[in-house]
Design an enzyme around this catalytic site. Structure first.
Site, PDB file in Angstrom:
ATOM      1  N   ASP A  27      25.953 105.114 103.285  1.00 56.19           N
ATOM      2  CA  ASP A  27      25.725 105.465 102.132  1.00 56.19           C
ATOM      3  C   ASP A  27      26.676 106.949 101.881  1.00 56.19           C
ATOM      4  O   ASP A  27      26.936 107.432 103.006  1.00 56.19           O
ATOM      5  CB  ASP A  27      24.253 105.885 101.955  1.00 56.19           C
ATOM      6  CG  ASP A  27      23.868 106.328 100.601  1.00 56.19           C
ATOM      7  OD1 ASP A  27      24.764 106.035  99.872  1.00 56.19           O
ATOM      8  OD2 ASP A  27      22.767 106.843 100.430  1.00 56.19           O
ATOM      9  N   GLU A  74      20.522  95.195  94.155  1.00 61.96           N
ATOM     10  CA  GLU A  74      20.409  96.299  93.199  1.00 61.96           C
ATOM     11  C   GLU A  74      22.012  97.092  92.764  1.00 61.96           C
ATOM     12  O   GLU A  74      22.221  97.330  91.737  1.00 61.96           O
ATOM     13  CB  GLU A  74      19.810  97.351  93.868  1.00 61.96           C
ATOM     14  CG  GLU A  74      18.276  97.288  93.981  1.00 61.96           C
ATOM     15  CD  GLU A  74      17.866  96.463  95.309  1.00 61.96           C
ATOM     16  OE1 GLU A  74      18.706  96.512  96.240  1.00 61.96           O
ATOM     17  OE2 GLU A  74      16.887  95.896  95.426  1.00 61.96           O
ATOM     18  N   ASN A  75      22.867  96.618  93.919  1.00 58.94           N
ATOM     19  CA  ASN A  75      24.289  97.230  93.472  1.00 58.94           C
ATOM     20  C   ASN A  75      24.796  96.394  92.323  1.00 58.94           C
ATOM     21  O   ASN A  75      25.618  96.701  91.650  1.00 58.94           O
ATOM     22  CB  ASN A  75      25.231  97.122  94.794  1.00 58.94           C
ATOM     23  CG  ASN A  75      24.731  97.963  95.827  1.00 58.94           C
ATOM     24  OD1 ASN A  75      25.340  97.857  96.836  1.00 58.94           O
ATOM     25  ND2 ASN A  75      24.180  99.367  95.066  1.00 58.94           N
TER      26      ASN A  75
HETATM   27  C1  FPP Z   1      27.110 103.311  99.198  1.00 58.54           C
HETATM   28  O1  FPP Z   1      27.763 104.435  98.703  1.00 58.54           O
HETATM   29  C2  FPP Z   1      27.950 102.307  99.687  1.00 58.54           C
HETATM   30  C3  FPP Z   1      28.026 101.017  99.096  1.00 58.54           C
HETATM   31  C4  FPP Z   1      27.235 100.811  97.785  1.00 58.54           C
HETATM   32  C5  FPP Z   1      29.157 100.278  99.432  1.00 58.54           C
HETATM   33  C6  FPP Z   1      29.608 100.043 100.693  1.00 58.54           C
HETATM   34  C7  FPP Z   1      30.838  99.659 100.695  1.00 58.54           C
HETATM   35  C8  FPP Z   1      31.816 100.243 101.864  1.00 58.54           C
HETATM   36  C9  FPP Z   1      31.614 101.158 102.818  1.00 58.54           C
HETATM   37  C10 FPP Z   1      33.261  99.567 101.592  1.00 58.54           C
HETATM   38  C11 FPP Z   1      33.526  98.330 101.825  1.00 58.54           C
HETATM   39  C12 FPP Z   1      32.843  97.728 102.712  1.00 58.54           C
HETATM   40  C13 FPP Z   1      33.446  96.979 103.550  1.00 58.54           C
HETATM   41  C14 FPP Z   1      32.606  95.916 104.655  1.00 58.54           C
HETATM   42  C15 FPP Z   1      34.764  96.518 103.701  1.00 58.54           C
HETATM   43  P1  FPP Z   1      27.225 105.136  97.428  1.00 58.54           P
HETATM   44  O2  FPP Z   1      28.063 104.339  96.571  1.00 58.54           O
HETATM   45  O3  FPP Z   1      25.828 104.415  97.174  1.00 58.54           O
HETATM   46  O4  FPP Z   1      27.365 106.486  97.577  1.00 58.54           O
HETATM   47  P2  FPP Z   1      26.557 107.535  96.826  1.00 58.54           P
HETATM   48  O5  FPP Z   1      25.078 107.496  96.982  1.00 58.54           O
HETATM   49  O6  FPP Z   1      27.187 108.882  97.275  1.00 58.54           O
HETATM   50  O7  FPP Z   1      27.059 107.541  95.141  1.00 58.54           O
END
Ligand code: FPP
Length: 247
Positions: A27, A74-75
């Site tokens: 996260d 949810e994403n």
């Molecule tokens: C949460 O950060 C992260 C995600 C929703 C996606 C995770 C994806 C990656 C780490 C990159 C791609 C993955 C791979 C396996 C290549 P957020 O966007 O919720 O951050 P925030 O809470 O600060 O908004």
């Protein structure tokens, strides 16, 4: 907790207590980008680099299973351009890392409602999963379009179907039977669950499987997460006494 600034080395770890399975809620990509006045997608790109570091460290210290929460059910509700960017980043990552997975003898697996992924992403994912399926080293489980409650619903449907058809008796439903009908069938439960960026919640990740997992939340945003902190967390895990509800 914050484990940054530690300088634990792989040799400082107790080799007899290496967690078998580490699960990570990655996260903080968005906040990392916002702090730098960058587009959120830049945060995800940097986050993908952290994935490579974590995979390398896991391999070096002998972690058998690594499960990464890469995209939740949810994403899908995020803005369309962010969902598309995450999907293309994922596809690029799989394509680019495919040979490296083979070279490192890593088995790739995915858990979640994979049929919801765009066709082109699903194709490269399945191709890579198939190509790596006989590898004998570490196993990476990418949680994609994954939700813990959805996983439980599909497990209940499967078991109910078997009971309805007479293939299974209600009294033969045990914890093992439940585990065997989850996406993580055959994979031991995580010993350690790490969440970055300071939120102290589970966010619908591996609800059944983390019953006895040790949990570690660090304030560090995922793109800033690195080898030293990862090793410090594992060292911290090794100092914990796991009692599994016993005395
Ligand atoms: C949460 O950060 C992260 C995600 C929703 C996606 C995770 C994806 C990656 C780490 C990159 C791609 C993955 C791979 C396996 C290549 P957020 O966007 O919720 O951050 P925030 O809470 O600060 O908004």
């Amino acid at each position: 907790m914050n484990f940054r600034g530690s300088s634990i080395k792989p040799v400082d770890l107790d080799l007899s207590k290496i967690p078998k399975h580490i699960a990570i809620i990655m996260d903080g990509n968005g906040r990392w980008a916002k702090k730098r006045l960058l587009n959120r997608i830049k945060g995800h790109e940097k986050g993908a680099e952290t994935v490579k570091t974590v995979v390398r460290v896991c391999q070096e210290i002998g972690i058998a299973y690594l499960t990464l929460f890469a995209f939740s059910t949810e994403n899908w509700q995020r803005p369309k351009n962010e969902v598309m960017a995450l999907m293309s980043l994922l596809k690029k990552f799989i394509v680019e890392e495919q040979q490296s997975l083979m070279d490192k003898d890593i088995l790739l697996n995915a858990i979640g409602e994979l049929e919801k992924l765009p066709q082109d992403v699903l194709e490269v994912l399945m191709k890579t999963i198939n190509r790596t399926q006989n590898n004998q080293g570490m196993q990476i489980n990418l949680a994609l379009s994954y939700g813990g409650r959805d996983e439980i619903v599909q497990m209940v449907r499967q078991i109910a179907g078997k009971v309805h058809s007479g293939a299974m008796k209600p009294e033969s439903i045990s914890m093992e039977v439940v585990s065997d009908h989850l996406y993580t069938q055959g994979i031991p439960d995580p010993d350690l669950l790490i969440r970055t960026s300071g939120e102290i919640r589970i966010s619908n990740f591996l609800l059944w499987q983390i019953a006895y997992s040790e949990i570690c939340v660090t304030e560090t945003l995922w793109p800033d997460f690195g080898e030293d902190e990862f090793l410090a967390i594992i060292k911290n895990y090794q100092a914990r006494e796991r009692r599994f509800g016993k005395v």
